[in-house]
Design a protein around this motif. Structure first.
Motif, PDB file in Angstrom:
ATOM      1  N   GLN A  77       0.739  -1.269  -0.040  1.00 44.48           N
ATOM      2  CA  GLN A  77      -0.182   0.202   0.027  1.00 44.48           C
ATOM      3  C   GLN A  77       0.717   1.460  -0.009  1.00 44.48           C
ATOM      4  O   GLN A  77       0.430   2.212  -0.788  1.00 44.48           O
ATOM      5  N   VAL A  78       1.872   1.272   0.796  1.00 41.60           N
ATOM      6  CA  VAL A  78       2.617   2.414   0.788  1.00 41.60           C
ATOM      7  C   VAL A  78       3.452   2.564  -0.506  1.00 41.60           C
ATOM      8  O   VAL A  78       3.539   3.936  -0.993  1.00 41.60           O
ATOM      9  N   GLY A  79       4.148   1.678  -1.028  1.00 43.42           N
ATOM     10  CA  GLY A  79       4.616   1.500  -2.288  1.00 43.42           C
ATOM     11  C   GLY A  79       3.352   2.234  -3.278  1.00 43.42           C
ATOM     12  O   GLY A  79       4.078   3.121  -4.319  1.00 43.42           O
ATOM     13  N   ASN A  80       2.405   1.612  -3.569  1.00 48.33           N
ATOM     14  CA  ASN A  80       1.460   1.961  -4.382  1.00 48.33           C
ATOM     15  C   ASN A  80       1.031   3.472  -4.084  1.00 48.33           C
ATOM     16  O   ASN A  80       0.881   4.324  -5.048  1.00 48.33           O
ATOM     17  N   TRP A  81       1.027   3.968  -2.827  1.00 49.76           N
ATOM     18  CA  TRP A  81       0.648   5.536  -2.392  1.00 49.76           C
ATOM     19  C   TRP A  81       1.869   6.449  -3.103  1.00 49.76           C
ATOM     20  O   TRP A  81       1.813   7.236  -3.939  1.00 49.76           O
ATOM     21  N   PHE A  82       3.017   5.876  -3.084  1.00 51.67           N
ATOM     22  CA  PHE A  82       4.109   6.669  -3.490  1.00 51.67           C
ATOM     23  C   PHE A  82       4.125   6.877  -4.912  1.00 51.67           C
ATOM     24  O   PHE A  82       4.255   7.622  -5.704  1.00 51.67           O
ATOM     25  N   ARG A  83       4.013   5.560  -5.561  1.00 55.64           N
ATOM     26  CA  ARG A  83       4.036   5.587  -7.183  1.00 55.64           C
ATOM     27  C   ARG A  83       2.715   6.405  -7.893  1.00 55.64           C
ATOM     28  O   ARG A  83       3.097   7.091  -8.760  1.00 55.64           O
ATOM     29  N   ASN A  84       1.525   6.395  -7.165  1.00 58.25           N
ATOM     30  CA  ASN A  84       0.685   7.214  -7.603  1.00 58.25           C
ATOM     31  C   ASN A  84       0.725   8.539  -7.551  1.00 58.25           C
ATOM     32  O   ASN A  84       0.695   9.499  -8.349  1.00 58.25           O
ATOM     33  N   GLU A  85       1.252   9.132  -6.205  1.00 58.24           N
ATOM     34  CA  GLU A  85       1.803  10.440  -6.020  1.00 58.24           C
ATOM     35  C   GLU A  85       2.888  10.941  -6.775  1.00 58.24           C
ATOM     36  O   GLU A  85       2.839  12.053  -7.463  1.00 58.24           O
ATOM     37  N   ARG A  86       3.736  10.282  -6.994  1.00 59.81           N
ATOM     38  CA  ARG A  86       4.926  10.638  -8.098  1.00 59.81           C
ATOM     39  C   ARG A  86       4.173  10.933  -9.585  1.00 59.81           C
ATOM     40  O   ARG A  86       4.459  11.698 -10.166  1.00 59.81           O
ATOM     41  N   LYS A  87       3.341   9.968  -9.844  1.00 56.85           N
ATOM     42  CA  LYS A  87       2.602   9.872 -11.054  1.00 56.85           C
ATOM     43  C   LYS A  87       1.866  11.240 -11.249  1.00 56.85           C
ATOM     44  O   LYS A  87       1.658  11.823 -12.342  1.00 56.85           O
ATOM     45  N   ARG A  88       0.994  11.391 -10.230  1.00 52.70           N
ATOM     46  CA  ARG A  88       0.011  12.332 -10.205  1.00 52.70           C
ATOM     47  C   ARG A  88       0.372  13.862 -10.051  1.00 52.70           C
ATOM     48  O   ARG A  88      -0.156  14.867 -10.378  1.00 52.70           O
ATOM     49  N   VAL A  89       1.402  14.027  -9.033  1.00 52.73           N
ATOM     50  CA  VAL A  89       1.743  15.161  -8.520  1.00 52.73           C
ATOM     51  C   VAL A  89       3.358  15.633  -8.920  1.00 52.73           C
ATOM     52  O   VAL A  89       3.563  16.566  -9.568  1.00 52.73           O
ATOM     53  N   TRP A  90       4.153  14.601  -8.562  1.00 49.64           N
ATOM     54  CA  TRP A  90       5.671  14.790  -8.725  1.00 49.64           C
ATOM     55  C   TRP A  90       5.984  14.981  -9.939  1.00 49.64           C
ATOM     56  O   TRP A  90       6.761  15.864 -10.570  1.00 49.64           O
ATOM     57  N   LEU A  91       5.784  14.133 -10.815  1.00 48.30           N
ATOM     58  CA  LEU A  91       6.227  13.900 -12.262  1.00 48.30           C
ATOM     59  C   LEU A  91       5.882  15.216 -13.134  1.00 48.30           C
ATOM     60  O   LEU A  91       6.548  15.685 -13.793  1.00 48.30           O
ATOM     61  N   PRO A  92       4.651  15.400 -13.061  1.00 49.38           N
ATOM     62  CA  PRO A  92       4.274  16.667 -13.823  1.00 49.38           C
ATOM     63  C   PRO A  92       4.904  17.805 -13.363  1.00 49.38           C
ATOM     64  O   PRO A  92       5.157  18.659 -14.576  1.00 49.38           O
ATOM     65  N   LEU A  93       4.892  18.063 -12.354  1.00 48.89           N
ATOM     66  CA  LEU A  93       5.812  19.257 -11.664  1.00 48.89           C
ATOM     67  C   LEU A  93       7.374  19.294 -12.204  1.00 48.89           C
ATOM     68  O   LEU A  93       8.033  20.153 -12.797  1.00 48.89           O
ATOM     69  N   LYS A  94       7.883  18.071 -12.038  1.00 47.34           N
ATOM     70  CA  LYS A  94       9.314  17.709 -12.646  1.00 47.34           C
ATOM     71  C   LYS A  94       9.382  18.045 -14.046  1.00 47.34           C
ATOM     72  O   LYS A  94      10.313  18.665 -14.691  1.00 47.34           O
ATOM     73  N   ARG A  95       8.451  17.538 -14.830  1.00 43.18           N
ATOM     74  CA  ARG A  95       8.589  17.560 -16.097  1.00 43.18           C
ATOM     75  C   ARG A  95       8.427  19.245 -16.758  1.00 43.18           C
ATOM     76  O   ARG A  95       8.949  19.758 -17.743  1.00 43.18           O
ATOM     77  N   ALA A  96       7.437  19.883 -16.130  1.00 47.56           N
ATOM     78  CA  ALA A  96       7.311  21.173 -16.272  1.00 47.56           C
ATOM     79  C   ALA A  96       8.390  22.145 -16.043  1.00 47.56           C
ATOM     80  O   ALA A  96       9.249  22.826 -16.771  1.00 47.56           O
ATOM     81  N   ALA A  97       9.228  21.492 -14.841  1.00 44.72           N
ATOM     82  CA  ALA A  97      10.477  22.310 -14.499  1.00 44.72           C
ATOM     83  C   ALA A  97      11.686  21.987 -15.562  1.00 44.72           C
ATOM     84  O   ALA A  97      12.309  22.974 -15.811  1.00 44.72           O
ATOM     85  N   ASP A  98      11.750  20.761 -15.944  1.00 43.11           N
ATOM     86  CA  ASP A  98      12.545  20.312 -16.939  1.00 43.11           C
ATOM     87  C   ASP A  98      12.365  21.205 -18.290  1.00 43.11           C
ATOM     88  O   ASP A  98      13.589  21.599 -18.933  1.00 43.11           O
ATOM     89  N   LYS A  99      11.195  21.249 -18.662  1.00 42.60           N
ATOM     90  CA  LYS A  99      10.873  21.842 -19.951  1.00 42.60           C
ATOM     91  C   LYS A  99      11.420  23.561 -19.846  1.00 42.60           C
ATOM     92  O   LYS A  99      11.964  24.072 -21.053  1.00 42.60           O
ATOM     93  N   VAL A 100      11.051  23.907 -18.623  1.00 37.70           N
ATOM     94  CA  VAL A 100      11.659  25.420 -18.353  1.00 37.70           C
ATOM     95  C   VAL A 100      13.144  25.362 -18.363  1.00 37.70           C
ATOM     96  O   VAL A 100      13.946  26.499 -19.080  1.00 37.70           O
ATOM     97  N   ALA A 101      13.852  24.507 -17.562  1.00 40.34           N
ATOM     98  CA  ALA A 101      15.281  24.410 -17.701  1.00 40.34           C
ATOM     99  C   ALA A 101      16.022  24.311 -19.205  1.00 40.34           C
ATOM    100  O   ALA A 101      16.957  24.998 -19.399  1.00 40.34           O
ATOM    101  N   ASN A 102      15.444  23.430 -19.644  1.00 44.24           N
ATOM    102  CA  ASN A 102      15.908  23.017 -20.980  1.00 44.24           C
ATOM    103  C   ASN A 102      15.634  24.143 -22.096  1.00 44.24           C
ATOM    104  O   ASN A 102      16.630  24.584 -23.039  1.00 44.24           O
ATOM    105  N   SER A 103      14.660  25.079 -21.848  1.00 46.41           N
ATOM    106  CA  SER A 103      14.628  26.206 -22.551  1.00 46.41           C
ATOM    107  C   SER A 103      15.805  27.505 -22.353  1.00 46.41           C
ATOM    108  O   SER A 103      15.980  28.189 -22.985  1.00 46.41           O
ATOM    109  N   LEU A 104      16.213  27.382 -21.380  1.00 42.68           N
ATOM    110  CA  LEU A 104      17.325  28.314 -20.588  1.00 42.68           C
ATOM    111  C   LEU A 104      18.601  27.839 -21.012  1.00 42.68           C
ATOM    112  O   LEU A 104      19.660  28.596 -21.053  1.00 42.68           O
ATOM    113  N   VAL A 105      18.878  26.608 -21.457  1.00 44.83           N
ATOM    114  CA  VAL A 105      20.230  25.780 -21.633  1.00 44.83           C
ATOM    115  C   VAL A 105      20.531  26.041 -22.881  1.00 44.83           C
ATOM    116  O   VAL A 105      19.533  25.609 -23.756  1.00 44.83           O
ATOM    117  N   PRO A 106      21.696  26.259 -23.503  1.00 46.71           N
ATOM    118  CA  PRO A 106      22.031  26.343 -25.030  1.00 46.71           C
ATOM    119  C   PRO A 106      21.919  24.908 -25.204  1.00 46.71           C
ATOM    120  O   PRO A 106      22.091  23.948 -24.613  1.00 46.71           O
TER     121      PRO A 106
END
Length: 159
Positions: A77-106
């Motif tokens: 249950q704990v593992g499933n909660w973390f997997r879902n939380e990463r998928k629903r909350v953490w990963l979208p934030l990380k992808r958005a941050a990566d997109k911004v960071a990549n646009s700033l980097v040559p």
């Protein structure tokens, strides 16, 4: 389980922070409603939002076992909660941050090297950076005198 390697060990830097109101947000209605008590969800969110874990929210097997025992949950249950939380909350934030960071980097090492060379040439006087300004040398002259270049290559105000 996971190897337990942290981003610092892998040369990865994460450029995003915890969303505001993260600890207060608890889904309680709808098809995706949580079946965990709010206190368990808050404990899991606190673990994940800890600065030591936010950039790499993958609990070790020992972490999962400790949280499961504390919350009267199974390790699965704990593992499933973390997997879902990463998928629903953490990963979208990380992808958005990566997109911004990549646009700033040559785009490439070659681009960086070319820009460093260009800046060195400008600093040493080997090239004149006024040509990079809009209007070329006329634009540089206009910038220096406060007048605008005319369409025929002459600086407005000159005869």
């Amino acid at each position: 389980g996971k190897s337990g390697r942290r981003p610092a060990d892998m040369g990865v830097e994460v450029w995003f922070g915890l969303p505001g109101g993260y600890l207060a947000a608890v889904r309680s209605e709808g098809r995706g409603a949580t079946r965990l008590p709010p206190s368990a969800t808050l404990t899991l969110k606190r673990w994940m939002s800890d600065p030591a874990h936010w950039s790499f929210p993958y609990p070790t097997d020992a972490d999962k076992a400790e949280l499961a025992g504390e919350l009267d949950m199974t390790v699965v249950q704990v593992g499933n909660w973390f997997r879902n939380e990463r998928k629903r909350v953490w990963l979208p934030l990380k992808r958005a941050a990566d997109k911004v960071a990549n646009s700033l980097v040559p785009s490439s090492v070659e681009d960086i090297q070319a820009e460093v060379q260009r800046q060195g040439d400008i600093a040493s006087g080997r090239i004149d950076d006024s040509a990079a300004l809009p209007g070329g040398a006329a634009g540089a002259a206009a910038a220096a005198t406060g007048t605008a270049p005319s369409g025929d290559g002459r600086v407005a105000g000159s005869r």
